[in-house]
Design an enzyme around this catalytic site. Structure first.
Site: not given
Ligand SMILES: *[C@@H]1O[C@H](CO)[C@@H](O)[C@H](O)[C@H]1NC(C)=O
Ligand SMILES: [Zn+2]
Length: 494
Positions: A156, A217, A190-191, A124, A464, A126
């Site tokens: 990530d 993934d 995705e987030e 992803h 994150h 984002d």
């Protein structure tokens, strides 16, 4: 008399020890068999271009905050950057690029053997926000420091997206023709659930009748010193994902009015009682019924004594292993459906009885249970008709993808891990978090979640969190992994 009991007991004990040891020394390896393919990954060693490309990828602030609240202009700039950074991917007649719902990307790569089922690599674009976090380096600069690239998205999940693109670019540059058809699916949200991006890419693929051999993934990584008593790095491949369920509990049946003449129970008291029951009675352990059990089975041949003795004899030590897993939040969550009371509201004024009270319970559902079962169990436990229960949002756990010796996908991913991380132990695992994979369940039932990121315990909070980073040497491994995987996937069979 006493002596004969003692000797019988020792004989019994001796027999037991013999069985334990025998099981440990005869345990069969479940590790992927080395493949005979050895694609040349030397062009990625010390390659400044792949590093500067990832640095630049980090500079786009592709932040998603809420469904619909995404920095769309940065996403579009990121698209343009990809076109510039990967000229061969974007000019090859073998590759078709499509923009899905304005912001997500779908690349269709033709294979020389269209009779082979395709495969899907997903990632992803984002990233999560950085507000309220105190970073030591600017989060969107892509700074290099201590042999690492720093920035939001380095682990990530831009390293993965960029690694996939670098691998494909390199194949095309070397004149390699992909054999098996390939889809690259890059969502933009995705987030915040992938409800727009991956959802619509999945729908597009389904509409085209795609039945993919497998999908890979993001997910687990290569973990070093994260699993206790296992000194070698462990590459966990996520073969299923827990489900989730948000239930709203509310009550407004108690008498209201002035607090000087209160009823025996207030709405807050009734609800607090219910919530307390849920929290103090965890869901039963499901250990033994699925992947979390096999996780140990797959590790057994590779770990050292005395832990090998335990893993090889789960029939005896299951309760012990469970009790150890129960001690830590991260491992406890693997055992069962978890319960977290995340919201509690009630009351308006100090001298007024609360007209209502409500709470939200967040469950993460073990793959062996369903939303219905979880809800019924909550209802039974609360056992109070005054409490209304309402599902706010629910998603079943995913099916468990195969991970046996014959499984082309699992073995291909595992063999690729082994080539890049020769020391790593490969094992299946349940992913506790959710990924975009759930949007692709109708195009394949072989869904895997793994990133070739190398993580020490100190790296885990960077997901994150603050000071997210990837070691440059690890990023080279990331590109190598996808390059090797593309070769393994090109085989007709194992
Ligand atoms: C998107 O990011 C850019 C770069 O930081 C910023 O200037 C812009 O205001 C952001 N837009 C939104 C909608 O957040
Ligand atoms: Zn992610």
């Amino acid at each position: 008399m006493f002596l004969s009991i003692l000797s019988a007991a020792t004989a019994g004990l001796g027999g037991l020890v013999a069985i334990l040891v025998l099981r440990a020394i005869t345990v069969k390896s479940k590790q992927p068999k080395p493949s005979s393919l050895a694609p040349d990954t030397s062009p990625f060693d010390g390659n400044g271009k792949i590093v500067s490309n990832l640095q630049e990828a980090i500079r786009y602030e592709t932040i998603s905050r809420m469904p619909g609240d995404i920095n769309y202009s940065e996403i579009l700039k990121f698209h343009a950057f990809l076109q510039k950074a990967f000229p061969r991917v974007h000019s090859s007649p073998l590759v078709k690029r499509e923009v899905i719902v304005s912001y997500s990307l779908l690349y269709t790569v033709e294979g020389t053997d269209p009779s082979l089922k395709s495969y899907i690599l997903a990632a992803h674009m984002d990233v999560v926000p950085v507000e309220g976090q105190d970073w030591d380096v600017p989060p969107f600069e892509g700074r290099i420091q201590d042999g690492c690239i720093y920035g939001r998205g380095t682990i990530d999940d831009k390293h993965s997206l960029m690694g996939i693109m670098e691998a494909l670019e390199s194949r095309l540059e070397r004149g390699e023709k992909p054999v098996r058809p390939l889809y690259l699916c890059f969502g933009h949200d995705e987030e915040v659930g992938g409800v727009d991006g991956a959802f619509n890419i999945g729908k597009t693929l389904l509409g085209r009748g795609v039945e993919a051999e497998f999908l890979l993934d993001e997910g687990y990584t290569i973990l070093q010193d994260v699993i206790k008593h296992v000194s070698r790095p462990v590459g966990l491949i996520g073969v299923s994902e827990k489900g989730r369920l948000n239930v709203k509990l509310s009550v407004d049946s108690a008498n209201t009015g002035h607090s000087s003449m209160p009823p025996a129970e207030t709405n807050i008291g009734i609800l607090a009682n219910a919530v307390s029951k849920l929290e103090s009675t965890p869901f039963p352990s499901m250990f033994g019924s699925g992947v979390e059990y096999d996780n140990f089975v797959y590790l057994t041949s590779e770990v050292e004594y005395p832990i090998k003795l335990v893993f090889a004899n789960l029939w005896l030590f299951q309760k012990l292993v469970e009790s150890i897993m129960r001690k830590k939040e991260s491992t406890r969550a693997l055992l069962h459906t978890s319960t977290a009371i995340t919201v509690f509201k009630g009351g308006v004024k100090a001298n007024v009885l609360p007209p209502s009270a409500s709470a939200i319970v967040n469950h993460r559902i073990h793959p062996s249970q369903t939303i219905q079962q979880v809800l019924e169990r909550d209802r039974r436990l609360i056992n109070d008709d005054r409490i209304k229960m309402e599902i706010l949002q629910g998603r079943e756990a995913t099916i468990t993808s195969p991970y046996d010796e014959q499984c082309f996908a699992y073995q291909s991913i595992g063999q690729s891990i082994k080539q890049v991380f020769p020391d790593a132990i490969v094992a299946p695992g349940i992913l506790l978090a959710n990924t975009d994979t759930i949007h692709y369940t109708s195009v394949t039932d072989k869904l895997y979640r793994f990133c070739p990121t190398f993580n020490l315990p100190e790296d885990i909070p960077r997901f994150h969190g603050v000071n997210e980073r990837i070691r440059i040497s690890n990023y080279e491994q990331v590109v190598k992994f996808y390059y090797i995987l593309m070769h393994h996937a090109d085989r007709q069979q194992l």
